[in-house]
Design an enzyme around this catalytic site. Structure first.
Site, short mmCIF file in Angstrom:
data_model
loop_
_atom_site.label_atom_id
_atom_site.label_comp_id
_atom_site.label_asym_id
_atom_site.label_seq_id
_atom_site.Cartn_x
_atom_site.Cartn_y
_atom_site.Cartn_z
N CYS A 21 0.81 -1.21 0.00
CA CYS A 21 0.00 0.00 0.00
C CYS A 21 0.85 1.27 0.00
O CYS A 21 0.38 2.33 -0.41
CB CYS A 21 -0.95 0.00 1.19
SG CYS A 21 -0.10 -0.03 2.80
N HIS A 71 18.09 -3.60 3.23
CA HIS A 71 16.78 -2.94 3.13
C HIS A 71 15.65 -3.97 3.06
O HIS A 71 14.65 -3.84 3.76
CB HIS A 71 16.75 -2.04 1.89
CG HIS A 71 15.40 -1.44 1.65
ND1 HIS A 71 14.90 -0.40 2.39
CD2 HIS A 71 14.43 -1.76 0.74
CE1 HIS A 71 13.68 -0.09 1.96
NE2 HIS A 71 13.38 -0.90 0.96
#
Length: 409
Positions: A21, A71
């Site tokens: 999202c 990451h």
């Protein structure tokens, strides 16, 4: 999104997308230099979004090699989410790998990276409290409701309101397998829309008294500027409940349930102040877990980097030995032709000697190369070997060759 992966084409050995999202990230193993690959990704992302490169670039972040690995592990562990420690991202990482496999764009490096990221995410959630305890009002209300009533699978719960907080409460009730969830709101179309989206039942506002008499609990989350449930609404239905307690969770601001309701016999009233105190405790527990999660990420990053370096070392050693064998075979063939008349035994002795010389000459360089696989100067060693021995492999520069570009909002 599915159309984007094939575009990576010959410029990337492997590629995968991670879309949630609030993020859209592209992971790739480029054929050439990582920075050229990142520029290519940005151009193609701009094409997909119908934007110019100049419009997109301010919203892009780029990471290479170790930073890209770390990451993804942070993402999988929930440290890079809007809600610290949220669990949905772990499934999304696995789905990203599955989609890349289905598109035929993944390979050994991204498969290993994404699998290890999912493993790190599971470790973070099982070994720390990074995902423990509710951190949204809706989930906190349902968790507290479960403590009051026990298993919700045999309970009917009324949700008053049809806004964002009410929908979070409805979803949390569905996740906790509540037997029935009723939605009621002054606007019947809004209640019906909420019910349809979540597989629940809508009730008209006029049926509020009947609903209060029938349900086990109420979660109220309207946007009204004043209370919507008063003592005079609740008191008449208590007799019809035949002594069964009525639990009310008021999670609205300002309050939906008048405080006088909590003084009625057989009524248990919890307000947002109690829930927010619970949320604060839960969030503090999660933040306290961050250092331990970062330790897990650091450990797992080293595992991934060691694997990637080791893989590069094996490939380079194999090419180096193949090159040496081809040179030795060519020289051996020329020598045997000049030594015309040697019998098969003598030829075999000469051949074994040539192979032993190659093996002994390469033994120390091979050993050194493998031992440097996890060192910071590994790329320098690799580039030197490629250059000195005239190998066909591209200089590595960044040994693991991973790159990632993405954007978030």
């Amino acid at each position: 999104l599915a159309a984007f992966l094939p575009w990576c084409g010959p410029d990337f050995r492997e590629s995968a997308l991670l879309s949630t999202c609030n993020r859209f990230e592209v992971y790739g193993v480029p054929v050439g230099a990582a920075r050229d690959a990142c520029a290519l990704m940005v151009g193609r992302l701009a094409d997909v979004g119908g934007l110019t490169r100049e419009e997109l670039e301010p919203h892009i972040y780029q990471k290479e090699d170790r930073e890209a690995v770390e990451h993804l592990l942070r993402v999988a562990c929930g440290l890079d989410s809007q809600l610290l420690g949220e669990t949905q991202i772990l499934g999304q990482v696995s789905q990203s790998l599955a989609a890349a496999r289905a598109s035929g764009t993944t390979g050994p490096q991204l498969t290993y990276l994404f699998s290890r990221a999912a493993h790190a995410g599971k470790r973070a959630r099982s070994e720390t409290e990074i995902s423990r305890g509710a951190t949204s009002i809706g989930h906190a209300a349902v968790t507290l409701l479960e403590k009051e009533l026990g298993d919700l699978s045999a309970r009917t719960v009324l949700v008053v309101g049809a806004g964002e907080i009410a929908e979070l409460a409805v979803r949390a009730l569905c996740e906790h397998a509540a037997s029935e969830v009723w939605c009621i709101n002054r606007s019947m179309p809004a209640a019906q829309a909420l019910a349809v989206r979540n597989g629940c039942r809508a009730r008209p506002w006029a049926e509020l008294p009947q609903a209060l008499a029938s349900v086990d609990a109420v979660i109220s989350a309207t946007g009204a500027p004043h209370a919507v449930i008063y003592a005079e609404d609740v008191e008449p239905v208590l007799e019809r409940r035949q002594g069964l307690p009525l639990v009310l969770m008021d999670i609205a601001v300002p309050r939906d349930v008048d405080l006088a309701v909590g003084a009625l016999p057989g009524v248990v009233l919890h307000d947002i102040d109690k829930l927010e105190a619970t949320l604060d405790r839960n969030l503090r527990r999660r933040w306290a877990s961050v250092p331990r999660v970062e330790d897990i990420i650091s450990t797992e990053t080293e595992v991934v980097m060691d694997w990637l370096h080791g893989r590069d070392a094996k490939q380079l050693v194999a090419e180096l030995r193949e090159r040496a064998r081809s040179v030795a075979d060519a020289e051996l063939g020329g020598a045997l032709r000049k030594l015309n008349g040697l019998d098969e035994d003598a030829q075999e002795i000469v051949a074994r000697m040539a192979n032993r010389i190659v093996g002994k000459l390469l033994h120390q360089p091979t050993k050194r190369l493998k031992s440097r696989a996890s060192s910071e100067d590994f790329a320098t060693y690799c580039d030197a070997v490629v250059d000195l021995f005239g190998l066909t492999g591209e200089p590595l520069h960044k040994p693991e060759g991973l790159t990632e570009a993405g954007g978030g909002g």
